[in-house]
Design an enzyme around this catalytic site. Structure first.
Site, short mmCIF file in Angstrom:
data_model
loop_
_atom_site.label_atom_id
_atom_site.label_comp_id
_atom_site.label_asym_id
_atom_site.label_seq_id
_atom_site.Cartn_x
_atom_site.Cartn_y
_atom_site.Cartn_z
N GLU A 168 0.85 -1.20 0.00
CA GLU A 168 0.00 0.00 0.00
C GLU A 168 0.88 1.24 0.00
O GLU A 168 2.10 1.14 0.18
CB GLU A 168 -0.95 -0.02 1.20
CG GLU A 168 -2.09 -1.03 1.02
CD GLU A 168 -3.06 -1.09 2.18
OE1 GLU A 168 -2.86 -0.38 3.18
OE2 GLU A 168 -4.02 -1.86 2.09
N ARG A 212 -0.67 9.02 1.66
CA ARG A 212 -2.05 9.47 1.47
C ARG A 212 -2.26 10.97 1.45
O ARG A 212 -3.07 11.48 0.69
CB ARG A 212 -2.89 8.93 2.61
CG ARG A 212 -3.55 7.70 2.20
CD ARG A 212 -4.42 7.18 3.24
NE ARG A 212 -4.40 5.76 3.01
CZ ARG A 212 -4.94 4.87 3.80
NH1 ARG A 212 -5.53 5.27 4.90
NH2 ARG A 212 -4.90 3.62 3.50
N HIS A 236 -11.52 9.80 6.44
CA HIS A 236 -11.32 8.36 6.60
C HIS A 236 -10.84 7.96 7.99
O HIS A 236 -11.37 7.02 8.58
CB HIS A 236 -10.29 7.92 5.55
CG HIS A 236 -10.00 6.46 5.53
ND1 HIS A 236 -10.95 5.52 5.22
CD2 HIS A 236 -8.85 5.77 5.76
CE1 HIS A 236 -10.40 4.31 5.27
NE2 HIS A 236 -9.13 4.43 5.61
N ARG A 267 -1.13 8.97 9.12
CA ARG A 267 -0.98 7.52 9.37
C ARG A 267 -0.55 6.78 8.11
O ARG A 267 -1.10 7.00 7.03
CB ARG A 267 -2.33 6.95 9.83
CG ARG A 267 -2.33 5.46 10.03
CD ARG A 267 -3.71 4.99 10.43
NE ARG A 267 -4.67 5.26 9.40
CZ ARG A 267 -5.20 4.32 8.61
NH1 ARG A 267 -4.86 3.06 8.73
NH2 ARG A 267 -6.09 4.64 7.68
#
Ligand code: FAD
Ligand code: SIN
Length: 540
Positions: free
Chosen positions: A116, A294, A355, A390
């Protein structure tokens, strides 16, 4: 009605259930959960759990990736202990019956590891693209078999019981507040119960519902953060709301329903972000392209959308083998197909959505909060692991590790004799006024829209100040209404949403720099003076 136990666990996601299973070996455990027991952010997790399990990976690399994503705010000690516990936590889940996806290596099978954003190695353990559902299933089955655990479904914690309730406002000590349990509303009967315990674990999860567009289910209203703040405990880093870059875009989306997530694992598998013309754009923003961390990807998409005037960008996996795509992502494939998109033949329209809350209730390395007898683990907690952003798939892991540590730390306390004070019953002489409630129900939508428009991916001082003025007016109205009205789940959640929205804005205003997930156009660069956590605590 009063119930006493050794442990009270608020929340039935991964943090609450993994703690409850261990605690139940040593005492009686009450698990309180505000809807049906599986309904939690955990149940929606797709990508998986990050853990160092392959020979070409190392703890050092996982730690470095986490620190890099966290943009200078992670607490190294917290990151190291979480990363080192990864393999043990995965083994423990498997012992509890979680079935992770395996792959054949010659004549033996091993865990299949995905990749990821922000990870330099393949290290995401997963159960197809429904990892969270598989974890909830297995944990709930173990809980059901355990004679020492009682689950209270459709029960919502209203407030923590502290000196304030026992001795009145004047009896609240300045420094060491103690928690003896919680007032809990049974949403079926309307009865408010007093649940008392020697050890209380707050595992109430995230706050995504503060925003109009979110991947989070309806339970994620920030109740734990609001309860701790009201009780006088420390909360912090709430400016770091993580926006997932790729939620499925639907022009007719109902914001009351969670936006469907297109897992980052799809980009790990080779998916590429493109604009409407099919051109890639992420290389302009980061050398890792579509697999950049992200915060970078969400801001890049925001910029592309604003620049082009298009409502979304696209995630393209049409260059991959269609059978392989269907096998890797059966749930995502079928959910896209349900809305007329065949992801093997056409790019998926995507937008960012709120999120994950990186901030929360401040804890130490044992999950202890600033309130005595109260622990906090999982998404509700600020442990120092995630810093300003994160790293993907680190949250399920963090929840497991800190619930384990909180359990170990609380054992001695749970073995003490109980010494609860005389706790008064919940008193309510209020009358429900349905007409006013209709007016107030608009507040929820207004808050969510306000936060999306003014406290979103890109912020400015002007927008933040405007949002603070407006939220304070709403907060006043809601608080007055709360004082005069019989408690209901909608009212409790609205009060908490309002409280958490205000705290997010105050944290954002306090950070006079841009760092990680917090981007303010008035201070576009990080500033070493602010390389610390933003902590808020109510004045006694
Ligand atoms: P939750 O699982 O949210 O559980 C909170 C519980 O508290 C719920 O049972 C809720 O009903 C209860 N509760 C809340 N308030 C109250 C109250 N007042 N009274 C009583 N009960 C209350 N993370 C990863 O690491 N990997 C992933 O692949 C991943 N994918 C994700 C995909 C999606 C769509 C989402 C939304 C999140 C994802 N995350 C992922 C994040 C991760 O799922 C969460 O951070 C994690 O599951 C949080 O666990 P938790 O136990 O802290 O909270
Ligand atoms: C995802 O599958 O993209 C979610 C992973 C996460 O939030 O950690």
């Amino acid at each position: 009605m009063e119930v006493r136990a050794d442990y009270l666990v608020l929340g039935s996601g991964i943090a609450g259930l993994s703690f409850a299973l261990k605690a139940a070996e040593h005492g009686r455990v009450l698990v309180v959960t505000k809807k049906e027991r599986a309904e939690s952010n955990t149940n929606y997790a797709q990508g998986g759990i990050a853990a160092v399990l392959s020979p070409d990976d190392s703890f050092e690399l996982h730690v470095e990736d986490t620190l890099k994503a966290g943009a200078g705010l992670c607490h190294r000690e917290a990151v190291e202990l979480v990363v080192r516990e990864g393999p043990r936590m995965v083994r423990e889940l498997m012992e509890w019956g979680v079935e992770f996806t395996k792959r054949k290596m010659g004549d033996r099978e091993e865990l299949a590891l995905g990749r990821e954003g922000g990870h330099s190695r393949d290290r995401i353990v997963h159960a197809s693209d429904l990892t969270g559902r598989e974890i909830e299933r297995a944990l709930l089955e173990r809980v059901k078999e355990h004679g020492n655990i009682e689950v209270y479904e459709n029960h919502i914690a209203i407030d923590l019981i502290t000196e304030h309730h026992v001795f009145g406002v004047k009896g609240v000590p300045k420094d060491s507040i103690t928690c003896w349990g919680a007032y809990v509303l049974d949403t079926n009967s309307g009865l408010v119960k007093k649940l008392l315990a020697k050890v209380v674990l707050l595992a109430t999860g995230g706050t995504g519902r503060v925003y109009l567009h979110t991947t989070n289910p309806k339970i994620a209203t920030g109740d734990g953060i609001a309860m701790v703040y009201r009780a006088g405990g420390k909360v912090g880093n709430l400016e770091f709301m993580q926006f997932h870059p790729t939620a499925l875009y639907r022009p007719d989306a109902d914001p009351d329903e969670p936006a469907f997530l297109i897992s980052e694992a799809v980009r790990g598998y080779g998916g590429i972000l493109v604009n409407k013309k099919g051109e890639t754009f992420m290389e302009k923003y980061h050398p890792m392209g579509s697999l950049a961390p992200r915060d970078v990807v969400a801001r890049a998409i925001d910029q592309e959308i604003k620049r082009s005037g298009e409502p979304c960008v696209y995630l393209d996996v049409t260059h991959k083998d269609p059978d392989e795509t269907r096998a890797h992502f059966p749930n995502i494939y079928s959910r896209c197909l349900d809305v007329g998109i065949d992801m093997t033949e056409e790019p998926i329209p995507v937008v960012p959505a709120a999120h994950y809350m990186c901030g929360g209730v401040v804890t130490d390395l044992w999950g202890r909060t600033s309130i005595k007898n109260l622990y906090a683990t999982g998404e509700v907690a600020l442990t120092g692991v995630h810093g300003a952003n994160r790293l993907a798939s680190n949250s399920l892991l963090e929840a497991l590790v800190f619930s384990d540590r909180a359990f170990r730390n609380s054992l001695a306390r749970a073995r003490d004799p109980d010494n609860f004070p005389e706790v008064p019953d919940w008193s309510e002489e209020n009358v429900f006024n349905a007409e006013e409630w209709v007016l107030l129900s608009h507040d929820r939508e207004e808050i969510r829209r306000l936060m999306w428009d003014y406290v979103g991916i890109v912020r400015s001082n002007y927008r933040l100040q405007r949002a603070l003025r407006r939220i304070r007016l709403i907060a006043k109205e809601v608080e007055e209404f709360y004082r005069r009205t019989k408690v209901t789940i909608d009212l409790i959640e609205l009060r908490n949403l309002t409280q958490v929205a205000e705290l997010i804005i105050r944290c954002a205003l306090a950070r006079k720099e841009s760092r990680g997930l917090h981007y303010n156009t008035d201070y576009p660069e990080p500033n070493p003076r602010y390389q610390r956590d933003t902590i808020l605590q109510k004045r006694p």
